[in-house]
Design an enzyme around this catalytic site. Structure first.
Site, PDB file in Angstrom:
ATOM      1  N   GLN A  68      -5.462  -2.109   9.172  1.00 58.57           N
ATOM      2  CA  GLN A  68      -5.274  -3.431   8.568  1.00 58.57           C
ATOM      3  C   GLN A  68      -5.957  -4.506   9.420  1.00 58.57           C
ATOM      4  OE1 GLN A  68      -3.566  -3.854   5.527  1.00 58.57           O
ATOM      5  NE2 GLN A  68      -4.390  -5.911   5.657  1.00 58.57           N
ATOM      6  N   ASP A 127     -11.594   1.950   3.323  1.00 53.49           N
ATOM      7  CA  ASP A 127     -11.939   0.532   3.166  1.00 53.49           C
ATOM      8  C   ASP A 127     -13.439   0.376   2.897  1.00 53.49           C
ATOM      9  OD1 ASP A 127     -10.025  -1.431   3.106  1.00 53.49           O
ATOM     10  OD2 ASP A 127      -9.821  -1.604   5.282  1.00 53.49           O
ATOM     11  N   LYS A 135       0.843  -1.197   0.000  1.00 54.11           N
ATOM     12  CA  LYS A 135       0.000   0.000   0.000  1.00 54.11           C
ATOM     13  C   LYS A 135       0.880   1.250   0.000  1.00 54.11           C
ATOM     14  CE  LYS A 135      -3.809  -2.540   1.885  1.00 54.11           C
ATOM     15  NZ  LYS A 135      -4.503  -3.113   3.030  1.00 54.11           N
TER      16      LYS A 135
END
Ligand code: NDP
Length: 284
Positions: free
Chosen positions: A97, A120, A53
């Protein structure tokens, strides 16, 4: 023989588009999109994803910040960091995460992220927008699946779409995205009776199960579009999808490979979501 959808190429095209849009945003508004990625613990796969990322951020010209926290970090400490990031003017996207260690409530963490920075797309606000047809930030993998379909020139209107898997991160959101494109959507899961009969009706079949090569040729209609979300590591170390690629490719009209299909799209769409958040101008 099916056309193989090249996820690496499509993901690269999207990163190029994002890079150009980010450049324009910087020139016109002086805004550089910023993404903060928070990792708690030492999960090796998560570490790899976080590294990828950061690399993608660099490629598209974003500011990227990584928070690597010890596995025993308290929930309160993590909430504190998220609240700080919510108020950080330089950060437009916040990604925690997953999975988190057991002592931390994933639900609480997601709910604390400012929904306008929830790149997300897991915050109830963004889930609600997706369900009611007014999405803002859409989960990355499902959004990536839709881009693969659109950019392959496949029209979904009136098509029978079958999604195998009902997780909150893939199955459910992709079903709503397919519905929004006027597909007739059926969702399957581990309790579905006669799965092969249902999948065999699909013009578009999405496999998001996590079972290596479970979808065989006898479960797929001639000419179907087959999108394989599964990432399964075999004992040999080789990666394989949820679809028995070789036999299904003979019957399908389009198919995604594993690796090189859906996988590369997830991070590309994360970049797109961060750009969307930065462009929307909600940064405090
Ligand atoms: P989950 O384990 O959360 O969900 C799996 C789903 O598959 C569940 O809904 C489950 O049903 C269903 N299922 C399991 N066995 C069967 C069966 N025999 N018949 C029918 N349905 C079944 O997985 P995820 O959605 O998180 O991930 C799915 C796959 O996609 C995994 O391989 C994962 O690694 C991969 N993935 C890939 C990403 C990428 O970037 N390419 C991103 C995210 C995931 P039930 O609900 O009844 O238990």
């Amino acid at each position: 023989m099916a056309i193989i959808i090249d996820g690496n190429k499509i993901a690269q095209d999207i990163r190029n588009e994002v890079r150009l849009s980010a450049l324009a945003l910087k020139e016109q508004k002086g805004v550089v999109p910023g993404l903060a990625v928070v990792l708690v613990g030492e999960d090796p796969a998560s570490k790899v994803y976080v590294g990828r990322k950061a690399k993608a951020c660099e490629e598209v010209g974003f500011l990227s910040r990584e928070y690597k926290l010890a596995a025993d970090t308290s929930e309160e400490k993590l909430l504190c960091i998220i609240r700080e990031l919510n108020n950080d003017k330089l950060i437009h996207g916040i990604l925690v995460q997953l999975p988190l260690p057991q002592h931390i409530s994933t639900e609480k963490i997601i709910a604390t992220i400012d929904p306008h920075k929830d790149v997300d797309g897991f915050h109830p606000y963004n889930v609600g927008g997706l369900v009611t047809g007014s999405p803002f930030l859409v989960p990355c993998t499902p959004q990536g699946i839709m881009e693969l379909i659109f950019r392959s020139g496949i029209n979904l209107s009136g098509k029978e779409a079958v999604v195998v898997g009902r997780s909150n991160i893939v199955g459910k959101p992709v079903a709503f995205l397919l519905l929004a494109q006027n597909a007739t959507v059926t969702m399957c899961h581990s309790k579905t009776k006669d799965l092969a009969e249902v999948t065999g009706r699909a013009d578009v079949l999405i496999a998001a199960i996590g079972k290596p090569q479970m979808i065989k040729a006898n479960m797929v209609k001639e000419g179907a579009v087959v999108i394989d979300v599964g990432v399964n590591r075999l004992e040999s170390g080789k990666l394989t999808g949820d679809v028995a690629f070789d036999e299904v490719a003979v019957k399908a009209s389009y198919i995604t490979p594993v690796p090189g299909g859906v996988g590369p799209m997830t991070i590309a769409m994360l970049m797109k979501n961060t750009l969307t958040a930065a462009t929307a101008g909600f940064g405090k």
